[in-house]
Design a protein around this motif. Structure first.
Motif, PDB file in Angstrom:
ATOM      1  N   PHE A   1       0.828  -1.201   0.000  1.00  0.00           N
ATOM      2  CA  PHE A   1       0.000   0.000   0.000  1.00  0.00           C
ATOM      3  C   PHE A   1       0.867   1.257   0.000  1.00  0.00           C
ATOM      4  O   PHE A   1       0.606   2.207  -0.753  1.00  0.00           O
ATOM      5  CB  PHE A   1      -0.906  -0.022   1.231  1.00  0.00           C
ATOM      6  N   ILE A   2       1.946   1.256   0.812  1.00  0.00           N
ATOM      7  CA  ILE A   2       2.795   2.455   0.880  1.00  0.00           C
ATOM      8  C   ILE A   2       3.468   2.710  -0.465  1.00  0.00           C
ATOM      9  O   ILE A   2       3.593   3.863  -0.895  1.00  0.00           O
ATOM     10  CB  ILE A   2       3.828   2.298   2.011  1.00  0.00           C
ATOM     11  N   GLY A   3       3.873   1.628  -1.144  1.00  0.00           N
ATOM     12  CA  GLY A   3       4.476   1.807  -2.461  1.00  0.00           C
ATOM     13  C   GLY A   3       3.533   2.507  -3.421  1.00  0.00           C
ATOM     14  O   GLY A   3       3.910   3.474  -4.098  1.00  0.00           O
TER      15      GLY A   3
ATOM     16  N   PRO B   1       7.292   2.332  -5.826  1.00  0.00           N
ATOM     17  CA  PRO B   1       7.050   1.001  -6.393  1.00  0.00           C
ATOM     18  C   PRO B   1       8.286   0.114  -6.437  1.00  0.00           C
ATOM     19  O   PRO B   1       8.175  -1.087  -6.206  1.00  0.00           O
ATOM     20  CB  PRO B   1       6.554   1.315  -7.796  1.00  0.00           C
ATOM     21  N   THR B   2       9.486   0.680  -6.726  1.00  0.00           N
ATOM     22  CA  THR B   2      10.626  -0.238  -6.853  1.00  0.00           C
ATOM     23  C   THR B   2      11.012  -0.841  -5.519  1.00  0.00           C
ATOM     24  O   THR B   2      11.418  -1.987  -5.478  1.00  0.00           O
ATOM     25  CB  THR B   2      11.864   0.458  -7.417  1.00  0.00           C
ATOM     26  N   LYS B   3      10.928  -0.079  -4.434  1.00  0.00           N
ATOM     27  CA  LYS B   3      11.414  -0.653  -3.178  1.00  0.00           C
ATOM     28  C   LYS B   3      10.283  -1.219  -2.348  1.00  0.00           C
ATOM     29  O   LYS B   3      10.239  -2.411  -2.077  1.00  0.00           O
ATOM     30  CB  LYS B   3      12.162   0.410  -2.385  1.00  0.00           C
ATOM     31  N   ALA B   4       9.341  -0.358  -1.946  1.00  0.00           N
ATOM     32  CA  ALA B   4       8.327  -0.797  -0.985  1.00  0.00           C
ATOM     33  C   ALA B   4       7.477  -1.921  -1.562  1.00  0.00           C
ATOM     34  O   ALA B   4       7.268  -2.937  -0.905  1.00  0.00           O
ATOM     35  CB  ALA B   4       7.462   0.389  -0.586  1.00  0.00           C
TER      36      ALA B   4
ATOM     37  N   ALA C   1      -6.717  -1.107  -2.104  1.00  0.00           N
ATOM     38  CA  ALA C   1      -6.498   0.339  -2.128  1.00  0.00           C
ATOM     39  C   ALA C   1      -5.255   0.673  -2.949  1.00  0.00           C
ATOM     40  O   ALA C   1      -5.231   1.663  -3.697  1.00  0.00           O
ATOM     41  CB  ALA C   1      -6.355   0.877  -0.712  1.00  0.00           C
ATOM     42  N   ALA C   2      -4.218  -0.186  -2.837  1.00  0.00           N
ATOM     43  CA  ALA C   2      -3.004   0.039  -3.628  1.00  0.00           C
ATOM     44  C   ALA C   2      -3.312  -0.041  -5.110  1.00  0.00           C
ATOM     45  O   ALA C   2      -2.839   0.785  -5.913  1.00  0.00           O
ATOM     46  CB  ALA C   2      -1.943  -0.997  -3.242  1.00  0.00           C
ATOM     47  N   VAL C   3      -4.147  -1.029  -5.503  1.00  0.00           N
ATOM     48  CA  VAL C   3      -4.530  -1.147  -6.914  1.00  0.00           C
ATOM     49  C   VAL C   3      -5.266   0.110  -7.354  1.00  0.00           C
ATOM     50  O   VAL C   3      -5.011   0.649  -8.442  1.00  0.00           O
ATOM     51  CB  VAL C   3      -5.405  -2.404  -7.126  1.00  0.00           C
ATOM     52  N   ALA C   4      -6.176   0.613  -6.494  1.00  0.00           N
ATOM     53  CA  ALA C   4      -6.939   1.814  -6.864  1.00  0.00           C
ATOM     54  C   ALA C   4      -6.014   3.009  -7.050  1.00  0.00           C
ATOM     55  O   ALA C   4      -6.157   3.777  -8.017  1.00  0.00           O
ATOM     56  CB  ALA C   4      -7.987   2.105  -5.790  1.00  0.00           C
ATOM     57  N   LEU C   5      -5.028   3.167  -6.150  1.00  0.00           N
ATOM     58  CA  LEU C   5      -4.105   4.303  -6.259  1.00  0.00           C
ATOM     59  C   LEU C   5      -3.273   4.208  -7.534  1.00  0.00           C
ATOM     60  O   LEU C   5      -3.088   5.210  -8.250  1.00  0.00           O
ATOM     61  CB  LEU C   5      -3.179   4.350  -5.039  1.00  0.00           C
ATOM     62  N   SER C   6      -2.772   2.992  -7.851  1.00  0.00           N
ATOM     63  CA  SER C   6      -1.991   2.835  -9.077  1.00  0.00           C
ATOM     64  C   SER C   6      -2.854   3.128 -10.293  1.00  0.00           C
ATOM     65  O   SER C   6      -2.390   3.726 -11.268  1.00  0.00           O
ATOM     66  CB  SER C   6      -1.426   1.427  -9.201  1.00  0.00           C
TER      67      SER C   6
END
Lengths: 107, 164, 89
Positions: A18-20, A37-40, C15-20
């Motif tokens: 999520f943080i990435g 994206p590359t690290k987290a 949520a990560a998918v939505a943000l991307s």
């Protein structure tokens, strides 16, 4: 005991993923966005894959190690795609955030 | 004789291990097939692997791997903190790192390591392979970052792959 | 414990998918969109692995491996296109 370790790994993996993506959505220029994206995300998915490997080992159907393969593959390929993305961004002369404040970049 | 039949002694066990991991089994049949593939694939792709990899100091390599794994975890905590903080307080910078490495493998390993560890992404290798351009997420002091990359990551790689 | 953690993890990765996806739609430049696509691939792997743990089935491993391979090749091809204006030289 194992269940707590599994829960910790899954939670840590999800939070890092999520943080990435948060970094991808939130930061202000392309070069800083590249870092999230590359690290987290890579470490997050690595944690999730190790959790999956532990889980299937604990189910008692023999040893399951093939998740390690995806983890290794991700850790090898993530830097390569990050490098290529940075290179193509430089090729396209994308602006950098600091440029407005101090326009003189060395070189 | 051995160089012609087994041109890349490190590639063969690696390919066998990948085959066993893919099939997720240690059955004798898979072991045999994996060993056969690990022997044949380097033979048939010989012209894609011009230089032979030779590891001079395995202990230095192992210690380097340990340092990198530790740094990856630290780097992720640091990057997570930076992402959650205020974006306007970041001080991103491009840093030029002069390279002492010469072989392809060592340079690409260094670039990969830089991408995975504290707040830096390698961006561009100059035409003459002397300078690597690195982007740092938060670098109040670019010279310190450059010195850290040179002493912490480049020196062991040079010792392992290029000391002669 | 696991039955509590897995829904939370699903929510976070979703949520990560939505943000991307938001970054993919918004841009503003081509490398930004490629980076968003790359992140989406990796997030999909995370979702599939979570689904595998949730359902207790190892079937999804092959799908995750294929997505990892195809995602990497796709990212490299798109970057090459931006760098050279051509994929196959």
């Amino acid at each position: 005991m194992l269940e707590y370790a599994l829960s910790f790994l899954i939670l840590a993996g999800a939070i890092f993923t999520f943080i990435g993506s948060l970094g991808l959505a939130r930061l202000r220029d392309f070069y800083t966005r590249l870092h999230g994206p590359t690290k987290a995300t890579t470490l997050g998915v690595g944690c999730l894959l190790i959790a999956s490997s532990l889980y299937f080992n604990s189910q008692g159907e023999g040893i399951s190690l093939h998740e390690v393969l995806i983890t290794l593959f991700l850790f090898i390929t993530a830097p390569v795609s990050a490098h290529l993305l940075a290179k193509s961004a430089l090729h396209q002369h994308l602006p950098q955030v600091g440029d407005k404040k101090k326009p003189a970049r060395d070189n | 004789m051995s160089t012609r039949l087994l041109p890349h002694p490190l590639l063969t066990p690696a390919l066998t291990a990948v085959w066993l991991l893919l099939n997720n089994s240690l059955a004798p049949g898979h072991l045999l097939l994996g060993a056969l593939l690990g022997w044949l694939i380097p033979l048939f792709t010989l012209q894609f692997w011009p230089e032979t990899v030779r590891i001079r100091q395995p202990w230095v390599l192992l210690r380097f791997l340990g340092v990198v794994l530790f740094d990856i975890v630290i780097a992720n905590l640091a990057v997570a903190r930076l992402i959650l903080g205020r974006p306007s307080r970041l001080r991103p910078a491009f840093i030029e790192v002069p390279l002492a490495l010469e072989s392809d493998l060592a340079i690409s390993l260094l670039a990969n390591t830089i991408c995975l560890t504290p707040g830096t992404v390698s961006a561009l290798l100059s035409e003459d392979r002397r300078v690597l351009l690195v982007h740092a997420l938060d670098a109040p002091d670019p010279a310190a970052v450059r010195d850290q990359i040179k002493s912490r990551y480049e020196a062991p790689l040079k010792a392992v792959f290029e000391s002669c | 414990m696991l039955s509590l953690v897995i829904p939370i993890a699903f929510t976070l990765v979703g949520a990560a998918v939505a943000l991307s996806f938001w970054r993919l739609l918004r841009g503003p430049s081509a490398p930004d969109r490629i980076l968003a696509l790359d992140t989406l691939y990796v997030n999909t792997i995370a979702l599939l692995v979570l689904l595998g743990i949730h359902l207790g089935s190892a079937l999804y491993f092959e799908a995750a491996l294929l997505i990892a391979l195809m995602g990497f090749v796709g990212t490299v091809a798109l970057c090459k296109y931006l760098l050279r204006g051509d994929i196959i030289e």
